[in-house]
Design an enzyme around this catalytic site. Structure first.
Site, PDB file in Angstrom:
ATOM      1  N   GLU A   1      10.494   0.328  10.068  1.00 20.80           N
ATOM      2  CA  GLU A   1      11.524   1.771  10.614  1.00 20.80           C
ATOM      3  C   GLU A   1      10.782   3.188  10.252  1.00 20.80           C
ATOM      4  O   GLU A   1       9.269   3.931   9.605  1.00 20.80           O
ATOM      5  CB  GLU A   1      12.391   2.177   8.402  1.00 20.80           C
ATOM      6  CG  GLU A   1      12.654   0.699   8.443  1.00 20.80           C
ATOM      7  CD  GLU A   1      13.927   0.624   8.516  1.00 20.80           C
ATOM      8  OE1 GLU A   1      14.436   1.350   9.794  1.00 20.80           O
ATOM      9  OE2 GLU A   1      14.312  -0.872   8.736  1.00 20.80           O
TER      10      GLU A   1
ATOM     11  N   CYS B   1      13.671  10.750   7.679  1.00 21.20           N
ATOM     12  CA  CYS B   1      13.153  10.379   8.709  1.00 21.20           C
ATOM     13  C   CYS B   1      14.668  10.070   9.506  1.00 21.20           C
ATOM     14  O   CYS B   1      15.014  10.228  10.526  1.00 21.20           O
ATOM     15  CB  CYS B   1      13.317   8.891   9.492  1.00 21.20           C
ATOM     16  SG  CYS B   1      13.630   7.757   8.094  1.00 21.20           S
TER      17      CYS B   1
ATOM     18  N   GLY C   1       7.431   4.968   7.828  1.00 23.19           N
ATOM     19  CA  GLY C   1       6.164   5.645   8.470  1.00 23.19           C
ATOM     20  C   GLY C   1       6.139   6.316   9.921  1.00 23.19           C
ATOM     21  O   GLY C   1       6.918   5.819  10.225  1.00 23.19           O
ATOM     22  N   SER C   2       5.236   6.840  10.572  1.00 23.51           N
ATOM     23  CA  SER C   2       5.675   7.355  12.442  1.00 23.51           C
ATOM     24  C   SER C   2       5.524   6.723  12.714  1.00 23.51           C
ATOM     25  O   SER C   2       4.917   5.687  12.743  1.00 23.51           O
ATOM     26  CB  SER C   2       4.418   8.412  12.396  1.00 23.51           C
ATOM     27  OG  SER C   2       2.464   7.514  12.210  1.00 23.51           O
ATOM     28  N   THR C   3       6.383   6.691  14.168  1.00 22.62           N
ATOM     29  CA  THR C   3       6.304   5.958  15.170  1.00 22.62           C
ATOM     30  C   THR C   3       4.931   5.614  16.114  1.00 22.62           C
ATOM     31  O   THR C   3       4.802   4.074  16.325  1.00 22.62           O
ATOM     32  CB  THR C   3       7.279   6.763  16.007  1.00 22.62           C
ATOM     33  OG1 THR C   3       8.816   6.625  15.384  1.00 22.62           O
ATOM     34  CG2 THR C   3       7.443   5.943  17.220  1.00 22.62           C
TER      35      THR C   3
ATOM     36  N   LYS D   1       0.832  -1.054  -0.324  1.00 20.91           N
ATOM     37  CA  LYS D   1      -0.086  -0.047  -0.101  1.00 20.91           C
ATOM     38  C   LYS D   1       0.514   1.555   0.040  1.00 20.91           C
ATOM     39  O   LYS D   1       1.547   1.041   0.735  1.00 20.91           O
ATOM     40  CB  LYS D   1      -0.801   0.166   0.980  1.00 20.91           C
ATOM     41  CG  LYS D   1      -1.125   1.161   1.026  1.00 20.91           C
ATOM     42  CD  LYS D   1      -2.761   1.552   2.357  1.00 20.91           C
ATOM     43  CE  LYS D   1      -1.716   3.367   3.436  1.00 20.91           C
ATOM     44  NZ  LYS D   1      -2.023   4.433   2.623  1.00 20.91           N
TER      45      LYS D   1
ATOM     46  N   GLU E   1      10.191  15.198  15.995  1.00 25.95           N
ATOM     47  CA  GLU E   1      10.543  14.710  14.132  1.00 25.95           C
ATOM     48  C   GLU E   1       9.254  15.783  13.661  1.00 25.95           C
ATOM     49  O   GLU E   1       8.662  15.770  13.883  1.00 25.95           O
ATOM     50  CB  GLU E   1       9.683  13.543  14.199  1.00 25.95           C
ATOM     51  CG  GLU E   1      10.293  12.968  13.279  1.00 25.95           C
ATOM     52  CD  GLU E   1       9.871  11.910  12.137  1.00 25.95           C
ATOM     53  OE1 GLU E   1       9.305  11.191  12.247  1.00 25.95           O
ATOM     54  OE2 GLU E   1      11.317  11.523  11.697  1.00 25.95           O
TER      55      GLU E   1
ATOM     56  N   GLY F   1       4.024   2.551  13.410  1.00 26.79           N
ATOM     57  CA  GLY F   1       4.336   1.555  14.196  1.00 26.79           C
ATOM     58  C   GLY F   1       3.989   1.216  15.433  1.00 26.79           C
ATOM     59  O   GLY F   1       4.248  -0.005  15.944  1.00 26.79           O
TER      60      GLY F   1
HETATM   61  P1  NDP Z   1       2.482   7.250   8.905  1.00 27.69           P
HETATM   62  O1  NDP Z   1       2.902   6.463   9.489  1.00 27.69           O
HETATM   63  O2  NDP Z   1       1.033   7.603   8.990  1.00 27.69           O
HETATM   64  O3  NDP Z   1       1.894   7.059   7.542  1.00 27.69           O
HETATM   65  C1  NDP Z   1       2.563   5.616   6.874  1.00 27.69           C
HETATM   66  C2  NDP Z   1       1.965   4.545   5.826  1.00 27.69           C
HETATM   67  O4  NDP Z   1       0.667   3.794   6.972  1.00 27.69           O
HETATM   68  C3  NDP Z   1       0.829   5.505   5.390  1.00 27.69           C
HETATM   69  O5  NDP Z   1       0.773   4.511   3.489  1.00 27.69           O
HETATM   70  C4  NDP Z   1      -0.439   5.532   6.022  1.00 27.69           C
HETATM   71  O6  NDP Z   1      -1.414   5.287   4.862  1.00 27.69           O
HETATM   72  C5  NDP Z   1      -0.270   3.641   6.346  1.00 27.69           C
HETATM   73  N1  NDP Z   1      -0.818   4.363   7.776  1.00 27.69           N
HETATM   74  C6  NDP Z   1      -2.091   5.178   8.784  1.00 27.69           C
HETATM   75  N2  NDP Z   1      -2.331   4.326   9.792  1.00 27.69           N
HETATM   76  C7  NDP Z   1      -2.110   2.523   9.388  1.00 27.69           C
HETATM   77  C8  NDP Z   1      -2.140   2.038  10.562  1.00 27.69           C
HETATM   78  N3  NDP Z   1      -3.562   2.238  11.977  1.00 27.69           N
HETATM   79  N4  NDP Z   1      -2.427   1.110   9.815  1.00 27.69           N
HETATM   80  C9  NDP Z   1      -1.192   0.518   9.142  1.00 27.69           C
HETATM   81  N5  NDP Z   1      -1.252   1.757   8.403  1.00 27.69           N
HETATM   82  C10 NDP Z   1      -0.921   3.109   7.892  1.00 27.69           C
HETATM   83  O7  NDP Z   1       3.099   9.028   8.328  1.00 27.69           O
HETATM   84  P2  NDP Z   1       1.586  10.582   7.620  1.00 27.69           P
HETATM   85  O8  NDP Z   1       1.837   9.893   6.561  1.00 27.69           O
HETATM   86  O9  NDP Z   1       0.398  10.378   8.603  1.00 27.69           O
HETATM   87  O10 NDP Z   1       2.726  11.323   8.311  1.00 27.69           O
HETATM   88  C11 NDP Z   1       1.972  11.366   9.570  1.00 27.69           C
HETATM   89  C12 NDP Z   1       4.002  12.063  10.430  1.00 27.69           C
HETATM   90  O11 NDP Z   1       4.684  10.531  10.421  1.00 27.69           O
HETATM   91  C13 NDP Z   1       5.031  13.224   9.711  1.00 27.69           C
HETATM   92  O12 NDP Z   1       4.612  14.201  10.329  1.00 27.69           O
HETATM   93  C14 NDP Z   1       6.375  12.390  10.420  1.00 27.69           C
HETATM   94  O13 NDP Z   1       6.772  13.281  11.102  1.00 27.69           O
HETATM   95  C15 NDP Z   1       5.998  11.409  10.122  1.00 27.69           C
HETATM   96  N6  NDP Z   1       6.535  10.238   9.020  1.00 27.69           N
HETATM   97  C16 NDP Z   1       7.520   9.772   9.084  1.00 27.69           C
HETATM   98  C17 NDP Z   1       8.418   9.036   8.372  1.00 27.69           C
HETATM   99  C18 NDP Z   1       9.534   8.012   8.205  1.00 27.69           C
HETATM  100  O14 NDP Z   1       9.935   7.602   7.130  1.00 27.69           O
HETATM  101  N7  NDP Z   1      10.084   7.803   9.922  1.00 27.69           N
HETATM  102  C19 NDP Z   1       7.627   8.415   7.274  1.00 27.69           C
HETATM  103  C20 NDP Z   1       6.658   9.505   7.176  1.00 27.69           C
HETATM  104  C21 NDP Z   1       6.337  10.475   8.071  1.00 27.69           C
HETATM  105  P3  NDP Z   1      -1.483   6.780   5.040  1.00 27.69           P
HETATM  106  O15 NDP Z   1      -1.288   7.528   3.748  1.00 27.69           O
HETATM  107  O16 NDP Z   1      -3.248   6.702   3.401  1.00 27.69           O
HETATM  108  O17 NDP Z   1      -2.099   8.129   5.839  1.00 27.69           O
END
Ligand code: NDP
Length: 482
Positions: A255, A289, A233-235, A181, A386, A238
């Site tokens: 990650e 990140c 994605g976000s902590t 996804k 972050e 995670g």
């Molecule tokens: P998220 O962690 O919400 O998104 C990462 C991925 O996970 C997206 O594909 C998202 O879908 C999906 N997702 C969201 N909720 C769930 C869930 N409950 N179960 C499984 N998958 C899920 O990051 P955001 O885009 O909302 O960003 C929020 C904050 O996270 C940012 O401001 C930043 O600080 C941090 N971030 C960190 C990253 C990193 O590499 N460390 C990368 C991105 C963000 P969808 O996009 O549709 O919400």
């Protein structure tokens, strides 16, 4: 005398974006029921409409991936799998400009970065993992390591195609099939990658892409047919995933976030360090990140470094991401811009001093000028959280031990940088920094052969290199071997 740069826009004629996209399941595009718009964050122009995947779409994708795993992919030799990966890598190179322009349009990052960093690294990941596919038995990964089956992969918006490559290439090389996804705001290059899978004649169902939002991601995580989760994605998300799979036998790599320390000692080459600081935090709008989002400067050189940094920041060109001269593009979404503004306002309220160069930011689209905060202490939220934008928090230190204590004083442990001309100091500091990746006299360098991942709240496991392969393979007793 200063020279103005004439506009040098890359043509977007090379990409053809459909008005609406479905999911990619079992080798074909399948119409979705509900759709949401995806926009160009630099202009707010609607680029297309993306399908919002529900439980039944995830179900179909997992069924296709399971069938492909048992009937085709697990029966192929590593050598045969490797051929598909090589083919994908070569097609990605052939279509590199198309991918670079599309990524820039959908994400807002400058064409200079998509063209010179993202897409070449994507191809490099497929080439690298193609080379591993037939060598897994001899790689020190245990006797006859076995794939898990279907991997569920959920990726963010900051490096859309690159994160897809980090996930899909090792999964396929190790014999797993995939349900992926992409992030809600950046699905277009993943959907173009689906076309590459068709062009490479990858067997149906080996790669499946279901677009959607967090609920679609959760459906993948919770699906009983998924055996391994790979998430970036976000902590916060995670942690949700870790809780969701706690009572299952699903394997996971996570990650997550970071608050990387870039530590500059008084013997560092200052001009190079300034370049490294700029690359550390302003690369990819700071949506990284492992960004060097905390600069930890030795007090005796702090004024000189900050002064030079301000001069260098005044030369950063912010604007049209498709312009080949642009250094800093658009913030990926309105939500992310709001978050960056909120955390920066908290920096002001807590007493740190904000500075940005003069920038003419467009009224349309989502923009944030490169920004530094001086006078930051460890208690400030902008030193702990972050921000995920072009915002640098600057702290100072007097002794090397104080630098290490400050660098390690966050809930994260993903990346760090050390600037010093003494090898002994670099080795000493690298042994004291609690970070998965440590760069010395450089920053934000990536290679498919190098494992990447974090400590503490920055996540579990490693991606890339041999360590990354291991995360997709059952070894020893897990394989059922006695
Ligand atoms: P998220 O962690 O919400 O998104 C990462 C991925 O996970 C997206 O594909 C998202 O879908 C999906 N997702 C969201 N909720 C769930 C869930 N409950 N179960 C499984 N998958 C899920 O990051 P955001 O885009 O909302 O960003 C929020 C904050 O996270 C940012 O401001 C930043 O600080 C941090 N971030 C960190 C990253 C990193 O590499 N460390 C990368 C991105 C963000 P969808 O996009 O549709 O919400």
């Amino acid at each position: 005398m200063t020279f103005e740069y004439a506009p040098a826009p890359e043509s977007r004629a090379i990409v053809s974006i459909k008005p609406k996209y479905g999911h990619f399941i079992n080798g074909s595009f399948v119409a979705g029921k509900k759709h949401f718009p995806t926009i160009n964050p630099a202009t707010e122009e609607i680029l297309s409409h993306i399908s919002l995947g529900g439980l039944s779409d995830v179900d179909k994708a997992v069924a296709a991936a399971q069938k492909a795993y048992t009937k085709t992919w697990s029966k192929l030799s590593g050598k045969e799998r490797g051929k598909y990966l090589y083919r994908i890598a070569r097609i990605l190179q052939e279509r590199a400009r198309e991918f670079a322009v599309l990524e820039t349009l959908d994400n807002g990052k400058p064409i200079r970065e998509t063209r010179d960093i993202d897409i070449p690294l994507v191809a490099a990941h497929f080439f690298y993992h193609a080379g591993w596919a037939d060598k897994l038995d001899y790689a020190g990964l245990g006797h006859s390591p076995q794939p898990y089956g279907v991997a569920g992969q959920i990726i963010p918006w900051n490096f859309p195609l690159l994160m897809l490559a980090w996930k899909v290439a090792p999964a396929l090389a190790t014999g797993n099939t995939v349900v992926l996804k992409p992030a809600e705001t950046t699905s277009l290059t993943a959907l173009l990658f689906a076309e590459v899978c068709q062009q490479a004649e990858l067997p149906d169902g080996v790669v499946n892409i279901v677009t959607g939002d967090g609920s679609t991601g959760a459906a993948i995580v919770n699906h009983p047919g998924i055996h391994k989760i790979a998430f970036t994605g976000s902590t916060d998300v995670g942690k949700k995933i870790a809780r969701a799979i706690a009572s299952t036998d699903k394997k996971a790599t996570l990650e997550l976030g970071g608050k990387g320390a870039n530590v500059v000692f008084d013997d560092a080459p200052i001009d190079e360090a300034v370049e490294g600081i700029v690359n550390g935090i302003f690369f990819n709008q700071g949506h990284v990140c492992c960004a060097g989002s905390r600069l930890i400067l030795q007090e005796s050189i702090a004024d000189e470094v900050i002064e030079k940094l301000k001069v260098r920041m005044s030369k950063i060109r912010v604007g049209d991401p498709l312009d080949k001269n642009t250094d800093l593009g658009a913030i990926n979404s309105k939500e992310q811009l709001v978050k960056i503004k909120e955390l920066s306002a908290i920096g002001d309220a807590e007493g740190a001093e904000r500075w940005s160069p003069q920038c003419n930011l467009s009224d349309k689209g989502f923009w944030f000028a490169p920004t530094i905060f001086t006078g930051v202490t460890q208690a400030h939220r902008i030193a702990q959280e972050e921000i995920f934008g072009p915002v640098l928090s600057i702290l100072t230190f007097r002794t090397p031990q104080e630098a290490m204590d400050k660098a390690n004083n966050t809930p994260f442990g993903l990346s760090a940088g050390i600037w010093s001309e003494k090898g002994s100091r670099i080795f000493w500091a690298s042994q004291h920094l609690k970070a998965g990746v440590i760069w010395a006299n450089t920053f934000n360098k990536f290679d498919p052969a190098s494992p990447f991942g974090g400590y503490k709240e920055s996540g579990w496991g490693r991606e890339g290199g041999k360590h990354g392969l291991a995360a997709y393979l059952k070894t020893g007793k897990e394989t059922g071997a006695k």
